[in-house]
Design a protein around this motif. Structure first.
Motif, PDB file in Angstrom:
ATOM      1  N   UNK A   9       1.186  -0.764  -0.111  1.00 45.86           N
ATOM      2  CA  UNK A   9      -0.268   0.354   0.066  1.00 45.86           C
ATOM      3  C   UNK A   9       1.090   1.236  -0.490  1.00 45.86           C
ATOM      4  N   UNK A  10       2.204   1.660   0.553  1.00 44.97           N
ATOM      5  CA  UNK A  10       2.775   2.752   0.336  1.00 44.97           C
ATOM      6  C   UNK A  10       3.720   2.417  -0.628  1.00 44.97           C
ATOM      7  N   UNK A  11       3.972   1.475  -0.897  1.00 44.78           N
ATOM      8  CA  UNK A  11       4.210   1.710  -2.144  1.00 44.78           C
ATOM      9  C   UNK A  11       3.990   1.763  -3.886  1.00 44.78           C
ATOM     10  N   UNK A  12       2.398   1.594  -3.399  1.00 46.44           N
ATOM     11  CA  UNK A  12       1.204   1.634  -4.639  1.00 46.44           C
ATOM     12  C   UNK A  12       0.992   3.382  -4.445  1.00 46.44           C
ATOM     13  N   UNK A  13       0.612   3.960  -2.970  1.00 46.05           N
ATOM     14  CA  UNK A  13       0.766   4.915  -2.370  1.00 46.05           C
ATOM     15  C   UNK A  13       1.820   5.811  -3.209  1.00 46.05           C
ATOM     16  N   UNK A  14       3.112   5.808  -2.589  1.00 45.76           N
ATOM     17  CA  UNK A  14       4.612   6.308  -3.738  1.00 45.76           C
ATOM     18  C   UNK A  14       4.256   6.408  -5.166  1.00 45.76           C
ATOM     19  N   UNK A  15       3.840   5.246  -5.696  1.00 41.43           N
ATOM     20  CA  UNK A  15       3.794   5.025  -7.223  1.00 41.43           C
ATOM     21  C   UNK A  15       2.600   5.933  -7.845  1.00 41.43           C
ATOM     22  N   UNK A  16       1.577   6.027  -6.841  1.00 43.26           N
ATOM     23  CA  UNK A  16       1.078   7.007  -7.230  1.00 43.26           C
ATOM     24  C   UNK A  16       1.384   8.865  -7.259  1.00 43.26           C
ATOM     25  N   UNK A  17       1.642   9.331  -6.122  1.00 41.80           N
ATOM     26  CA  UNK A  17       2.543  10.160  -5.735  1.00 41.80           C
ATOM     27  C   UNK A  17       3.231  10.546  -7.253  1.00 41.80           C
ATOM     28  N   UNK A  18       4.391   9.740  -7.432  1.00 42.82           N
ATOM     29  CA  UNK A  18       5.489   9.887  -8.581  1.00 42.82           C
ATOM     30  C   UNK A  18       4.042   9.187 -10.067  1.00 42.82           C
ATOM     31  N   UNK A  19       3.493   8.861 -10.167  1.00 43.71           N
ATOM     32  CA  UNK A  19       2.667   9.547 -11.104  1.00 43.71           C
ATOM     33  C   UNK A  19       1.820  10.342 -11.243  1.00 43.71           C
ATOM     34  N   UNK A  20       0.588  10.838 -10.481  1.00 38.64           N
ATOM     35  CA  UNK A  20       0.431  11.736 -10.238  1.00 38.64           C
ATOM     36  C   UNK A  20       1.919  13.220 -10.915  1.00 38.64           C
ATOM     37  N   UNK A  21       2.801  13.634 -10.170  1.00 35.54           N
ATOM     38  CA  UNK A  21       3.701  14.291 -10.584  1.00 35.54           C
ATOM     39  C   UNK A  21       4.331  14.572 -11.504  1.00 35.54           C
ATOM     40  N   UNK A  22       4.469  12.975 -12.470  1.00 35.87           N
ATOM     41  CA  UNK A  22       4.322  13.000 -13.456  1.00 35.87           C
ATOM     42  C   UNK A  22       3.986  13.950 -14.688  1.00 35.87           C
ATOM     43  N   UNK A  23       2.823  12.991 -14.071  1.00 46.32           N
ATOM     44  CA  UNK A  23       1.390  13.870 -15.380  1.00 46.32           C
ATOM     45  C   UNK A  23       1.362  14.835 -15.200  1.00 46.32           C
ATOM     46  N   UNK A  24       1.654  15.513 -14.115  1.00 45.13           N
ATOM     47  CA  UNK A  24       1.666  17.133 -13.541  1.00 45.13           C
ATOM     48  C   UNK A  24       2.954  17.696 -14.472  1.00 45.13           C
ATOM     49  N   UNK A  25       4.183  17.411 -14.192  1.00 46.39           N
ATOM     50  CA  UNK A  25       5.287  17.923 -14.755  1.00 46.39           C
ATOM     51  C   UNK A  25       4.875  17.712 -16.043  1.00 46.39           C
ATOM     52  N   UNK A  26       4.499  16.696 -16.850  1.00 46.76           N
ATOM     53  CA  UNK A  26       4.336  16.302 -18.193  1.00 46.76           C
ATOM     54  C   UNK A  26       3.088  17.446 -18.886  1.00 46.76           C
ATOM     55  N   UNK A  27       2.016  17.500 -18.198  1.00 47.81           N
ATOM     56  CA  UNK A  27       1.083  18.664 -18.705  1.00 47.81           C
ATOM     57  C   UNK A  27       1.032  20.318 -18.190  1.00 47.81           C
TER      58      UNK A  27
END
Length: 163
Positions: free
Chosen positions: A59-77
């Motif tokens: 769950x912690x790893x999934x949260x970290x991956x979601x946060x990284x994905x969200x940050x990457x999506x934000x950076x991409x946008x």
């Protein structure tokens, strides 16, 4: 009768011993099963604890991956928006440059037409001037010829008068 009773007592005692032995075996079997159940329960408890720890880690790893994905999506946008702005700016600059070049090209063509007309005008003027010079030269040549003829005539007369 006593011996019959003693036989029955002995038989009952033997049966009792047999039943007691059977009870002991059942009791030992039950204790073994209880111990096995306790061991199984302990193993299951340990496995459940391991699974809960693993679940928490996942769950912690999934949260970290979601946060990284969200940050990457934000950076991409953000990068995409920046690139679109840069492209729009570049397109406007290109359009302005193209308009400027088109205007300069139009001015050059107009200047070319004007210079061609000026050259044709000057050429015509030079041709007319050349023709008028030729006519004047012909007139002057004719005048010079007439004068020379007159001089030649008059020299003969003046020489004759002098003699």
């Amino acid at each position: 009768q006593v011996s019959l009773l003693e036989g029955q007592v002995a038989s009952a005692q033997a049966e009792r011993r047999h039943l007691e032995e059977e009870c002991r075996q059942v009791h030992l079997e039950l204790e073994a099963r209880v111990a096995e159940a306790k061991a199984t329960k302990q193993t299951q408890s340990e496995e459940q604890h391991t699974m809960e720890v693993r679940k928490a880690a996942l769950l912690a790893e999934a949260k970290q991956l979601r946060d990284q994905m969200s940050a990457a999506e934000s950076e991409h946008r953000e990068r995409k928006s920046q690139l679109l702005k840069e492209r729009a700016t570049r397109d406007r600059a290109d359009k302005q440059l193209k308009q400027k070049i088109d205007e300069q090209l139009k001015q050059v063509r107009l200047r070319e037409v004007a210079l061609a007309a000026e050259i044709r005008g000057k050429s015509d003027a030079f041709n007319q001037l050349d023709e008028s010079w030729k006519q004047e030269a012909a007139v002057v040549a004719k005048l010079l010829e007439n004068r020379q003829t007159w001089l030649d005539k008059n020299r003969c007369k003046s020489m004759a008068l002098e003699r």
